[in-house]
Every structure is written in structure tokens, then in C-alpha cells.
Write an enzyme that holds these catalytic residues in place. Structure first.
Site, PDB file in Angstrom:
ATOM      1  N   PRO A   1      -2.383   3.443   1.688  1.00 31.83           N
ATOM      2  CA  PRO A   1      -2.970   3.109   2.990  1.00 31.83           C
ATOM      3  C   PRO A   1      -2.986   1.611   3.306  1.00 31.83           C
ATOM      4  CG  PRO A   1      -4.642   3.890   1.450  1.00 31.83           C
ATOM      5  CD  PRO A   1      -3.315   4.189   0.832  1.00 31.83           C
ATOM      6  N   ASN A   2      -2.634   1.325   4.543  1.00 30.24           N
ATOM      7  CA  ASN A   2      -2.684  -0.022   5.136  1.00 30.24           C
ATOM      8  C   ASN A   2      -1.569  -0.957   4.687  1.00 30.24           C
ATOM      9  OD1 ASN A   2      -5.093   0.390   6.730  1.00 30.24           O
ATOM     10  ND2 ASN A   2      -6.175   0.457   4.770  1.00 30.24           N
TER      11      ASN A   2
ATOM     12  N   ARG B   1      -2.963  -9.223   8.992  1.00 29.91           N
ATOM     13  CA  ARG B   1      -4.212  -9.924   8.686  1.00 29.91           C
ATOM     14  C   ARG B   1      -4.242 -10.263   7.199  1.00 29.91           C
ATOM     15  NH1 ARG B   1      -9.260  -6.927  10.000  1.00 29.91           N
ATOM     16  NH2 ARG B   1     -10.120  -8.872   9.217  1.00 29.91           N
TER      17      ARG B   1
ATOM     18  N   TYR C   1      -2.513 -11.222   1.015  1.00 32.77           N
ATOM     19  CA  TYR C   1      -1.317 -10.372   0.912  1.00 32.77           C
ATOM     20  C   TYR C   1      -0.028 -11.065   1.373  1.00 32.77           C
ATOM     21  CZ  TYR C   1      -4.942  -6.858   0.346  1.00 32.77           C
ATOM     22  OH  TYR C   1      -6.031  -6.152  -0.103  1.00 32.77           O
TER      23      TYR C   1
ATOM     24  N   ASN D   1       2.426   1.573  -5.229  1.00 28.45           N
ATOM     25  CA  ASN D   1       1.256   0.766  -4.884  1.00 28.45           C
ATOM     26  C   ASN D   1       0.335   1.702  -4.114  1.00 28.45           C
ATOM     27  OD1 ASN D   1      -0.714  -0.916  -3.966  1.00 28.45           O
ATOM     28  ND2 ASN D   1       0.681  -2.496  -3.177  1.00 28.45           N
TER      29      ASN D   1
ATOM     30  N   ALA E   1      -5.721   1.147  -1.680  1.00 29.04           N
ATOM     31  CA  ALA E   1      -7.138   1.414  -1.991  1.00 29.04           C
ATOM     32  C   ALA E   1      -7.316   2.654  -2.866  1.00 29.04           C
ATOM     33  CB  ALA E   1      -7.922   1.554  -0.691  1.00 29.04           C
TER      34      ALA E   1
ATOM     35  N   HIS F   1      -8.110   2.670  -6.766  1.00 24.81           N
ATOM     36  CA  HIS F   1      -9.441   2.535  -7.365  1.00 24.81           C
ATOM     37  C   HIS F   1     -10.302   3.786  -7.217  1.00 24.81           C
ATOM     38  CE1 HIS F   1      -7.897  -1.500  -7.028  1.00 24.81           C
ATOM     39  NE2 HIS F   1      -7.961  -1.451  -5.706  1.00 24.81           N
TER      40      HIS F   1
ATOM     41  N   ASP G   1      -3.535  12.384 -11.543  1.00 22.85           N
ATOM     42  CA  ASP G   1      -3.139  13.702 -12.055  1.00 22.85           C
ATOM     43  C   ASP G   1      -1.714  14.073 -11.635  1.00 22.85           C
ATOM     44  OD1 ASP G   1      -5.541  14.060 -13.334  1.00 22.85           O
ATOM     45  OD2 ASP G   1      -6.405  15.368 -11.813  1.00 22.85           O
TER      46      ASP G   1
ATOM     47  N   GLU H   1       3.180   0.598 -11.645  1.00 20.03           N
ATOM     48  CA  GLU H   1       2.187   0.282 -10.620  1.00 20.03           C
ATOM     49  C   GLU H   1       2.412  -1.152 -10.135  1.00 20.03           C
ATOM     50  OE1 GLU H   1      -1.543  -0.304 -12.616  1.00 20.03           O
ATOM     51  OE2 GLU H   1      -2.698   0.001 -10.790  1.00 20.03           O
TER      52      GLU H   1
ATOM     53  N   HIS I   1       0.740  -4.223  -7.550  1.00 13.86           N
ATOM     54  CA  HIS I   1      -0.267  -4.733  -6.608  1.00 13.86           C
ATOM     55  C   HIS I   1       0.156  -6.112  -6.151  1.00 13.86           C
ATOM     56  CE1 HIS I   1      -2.817  -1.366  -7.082  1.00 13.86           C
ATOM     57  NE2 HIS I   1      -2.620  -1.431  -8.381  1.00 13.86           N
TER      58      HIS I   1
ATOM     59  N   SER J   1      -1.647  -8.343  -4.571  1.00 12.97           N
ATOM     60  CA  SER J   1      -2.670  -9.334  -4.921  1.00 12.97           C
ATOM     61  C   SER J   1      -3.049  -9.178  -6.399  1.00 12.97           C
ATOM     62  CB  SER J   1      -3.904  -9.137  -4.046  1.00 12.97           C
ATOM     63  OG  SER J   1      -4.498  -7.876  -4.325  1.00 12.97           O
TER      64      SER J   1
ATOM     65  N   ARG K   1     -10.374 -10.065  -8.214  1.00 11.87           N
ATOM     66  CA  ARG K   1     -11.035  -9.733  -6.949  1.00 11.87           C
ATOM     67  C   ARG K   1     -12.347  -8.979  -7.198  1.00 11.87           C
ATOM     68  NH1 ARG K   1      -6.873  -7.446  -2.725  1.00 11.87           N
ATOM     69  NH2 ARG K   1      -8.691  -7.852  -1.381  1.00 11.87           N
TER      70      ARG K   1
ATOM     71  N   ARG L   1     -12.374  -3.268  -7.521  1.00  8.73           N
ATOM     72  CA  ARG L   1     -10.900  -3.227  -7.660  1.00  8.73           C
ATOM     73  C   ARG L   1     -10.475  -3.348  -9.129  1.00  8.73           C
ATOM     74  NH1 ARG L   1      -9.137  -3.913  -2.127  1.00  8.73           N
ATOM     75  NH2 ARG L   1     -10.671  -5.187  -1.059  1.00  8.73           N
TER      76      ARG L   1
HETATM   77  O1  CA2 Z   1      -2.912  -5.927  -3.882  1.00  5.69           O
HETATM   78  C1  CA2 Z   1      -2.501  -4.801  -3.553  1.00  5.69           C
HETATM   79  O2  CA2 Z   1      -1.328  -4.501  -3.434  1.00  5.69           O
HETATM   80  C2  CA2 Z   1      -3.529  -3.728  -3.173  1.00  5.69           C
HETATM   81  O3  CA2 Z   1      -3.049  -2.486  -3.664  1.00  5.69           O
HETATM   82  C3  CA2 Z   1      -3.589  -3.731  -1.652  1.00  5.69           C
HETATM   83  C4  CA2 Z   1      -4.656  -2.813  -1.061  1.00  5.69           C
HETATM   84  C5  CA2 Z   1      -6.005  -3.025  -1.761  1.00  5.69           C
HETATM   85  O4  CA2 Z   1      -6.942  -2.046  -1.315  1.00  5.69           O
HETATM   86  C6  CA2 Z   1      -5.890  -2.941  -3.280  1.00  5.69           C
HETATM   87  O5  CA2 Z   1      -7.157  -3.192  -3.861  1.00  5.69           O
HETATM   88  C7  CA2 Z   1      -4.899  -3.969  -3.794  1.00  5.69           C
HETATM   89  C8  CA2 Z   1      -4.763  -3.078   0.451  1.00  5.69           C
HETATM   90  C9  CA2 Z   1      -3.480  -2.744   1.204  1.00  5.69           C
HETATM   91  C10 CA2 Z   1      -3.215  -3.621   2.396  1.00  5.69           C
HETATM   92  O6  CA2 Z   1      -4.377  -3.875   3.154  1.00  5.69           O
HETATM   93  C11 CA2 Z   1      -4.314  -4.763   4.190  1.00  5.69           C
HETATM   94  C12 CA2 Z   1      -5.525  -5.257   4.651  1.00  5.69           C
HETATM   95  C13 CA2 Z   1      -5.541  -6.167   5.684  1.00  5.69           C
HETATM   96  C14 CA2 Z   1      -4.362  -6.584   6.268  1.00  5.69           C
HETATM   97  C15 CA2 Z   1      -3.154  -6.094   5.813  1.00  5.69           C
HETATM   98  C16 CA2 Z   1      -3.127  -5.173   4.783  1.00  5.69           C
END
Ligand code: CA2
Length: 144
Positions: free
Chosen positions: A9-10, A17, A22, A73, A76, A79, A86, A97, A99, A101, A106, A110
Site C-alpha cells: 500500500p501507498n 509526499r 522515500y 516491499n 505497512a 509490520h 504465511d 524483502e 524497504h 527507508s 524509525r 516499524r
Molecule cells: O521503507 C519502506 O519501503 C516502507 O516499506 C514504506 C512504507 C512504510 O509503511 C514501511 O514502514 C516502510 C510506506 C509506503 C509509502 O508510503 C508513502 C507515504 C507518503 C508518501 C509516499 C509514500
């Protein structure tokens, strides 16, 4: 060699942002880089991104017998998702895996990675290049 790239997700919001965490490269740029690395490394890459946990589980299950390796990857869901852990264990496909960041530096929530428990390797805090490093690792791992 066929490698499945899974993003949670995201990840499709990259570059929009939080560039301090990121980076400023967009999701489209990541897809372009993946295409380039696939060519350079002579590997067949298929990419899938979803904001839905079940869709990611479905994709992992469907990879059985088709893909040699998985780069994941879970974002979220890293975690929280025992379901993704599974699924990775169920298919038994070597997975790495990634990541973007450095999750080790953090928030405390996380610090646990469920998916990582089913992976042969983890690459964290390397930005988008972490995906390339994961593909290189898998290519080497699968060739030996
Ligand atoms: O560092 C990573 O790749 C993460 O998997 C990215 C996730 C985060 O929840 C993990 O803890 C670490 C977040 C994905 C992207 O989220 C965004 C948030 C704001 C703006 C753009 C992307």
C-alpha cells in the site's frame, strides 16, 4: 529466470509526499528503473502493486510454479501481516524483502517485519536502488 516484484500500500504514491523519507522519484520512475534492470540483468520481471492485503496474498499464491523468486516491499503490511508471511511460507519461493527507508531507525512499530521472517534476505534503507540490489541478490542466490 522469472522474478515477481510485489509492492504494498501507498508505494504508488512515491515522490508525492515525504521525499525526505522515500526520495523524490515517483512510482512511474520505479517502474521505468525496473524495466531497465530487467534488461541489464537479463531477467524477466513482472510487477504488481496493491493497497489490499488479500490481493497481495492472492498474487503470492498465484506465483507458485510460475516465478523463481519474489522481491517484496509489503509497505505497512510488513509490520502487521501474518497472512503475507504465511503466503510466502506456503509457496516456498525464495523471497527478498526491500524497504526504501531504513525501518530500523524509525518508529518502534516499524521494528517488526513479519514478511521478513519468510525471506532469504532483507535490503533496507537503500532507496529505490534496494530493488536492484534485491534482484541481483536473487539472481545470484538462484544460480547457486
Ligand atoms: O521503507 C519502506 O519501503 C516502507 O516499506 C514504506 C512504507 C512504510 O509503511 C514501511 O514502514 C516502510 C510506506 C509506503 C509509502 O508510503 C508513502 C507515504 C507518503 C508518501 C509516499 C509514500
Amino acid at each position: 529466470m522469472k522474478i515477481l516484484i510485489l509492492n504494498g500500500p501507498n508505494i504508488n504514491m512515491l515522490g508525492i509526499r515525504e521525499p525526505n523519507i522515500y526520495g523524490s522519484q515517483s512510482y512511474t520512475e520505479l517502474l521505468r528503473l525496473l524495466e531497465q534492470w530487467a534488461q541489464d540483468l537479463e531477467i524477466e520481471l513482472v510487477h504488481f502493486q496493491s493497497n489490499h492485503e488479500g490481493a497481495l496474498v492472492d498474487e503470492i499464491q498465484a506465483a507458485h510454479g510460475i516465478f523463481d523468486g519474489i522481491v517484496i516491499n509489503p509497505a505497512a503490511y510488513t509490520h502487521t501481516s501474518v497472512a503475507i508471511l504465511d503466503a510466502l511460507k506456503a509457496v516456498g519461493i525464495p523471497a527478498v524483502e526491500v524497504h526504501i527507508s531504513d525501518i530500523s531507525k524509525r518508529e518502534s512499530f516499524r521494528q517488526i517485519s513479519y514478511a521478513g521472517m519468510a525471506c532469504v534476505h532483507s535490503i533496507i534503507g537503500q532507496g529505490l536502488d534496494g530493488y536492484r540490489q534485491a534482484i541481483v541478490f536473487l539472481k545470484d542466490y538462484l544460480s547457486n
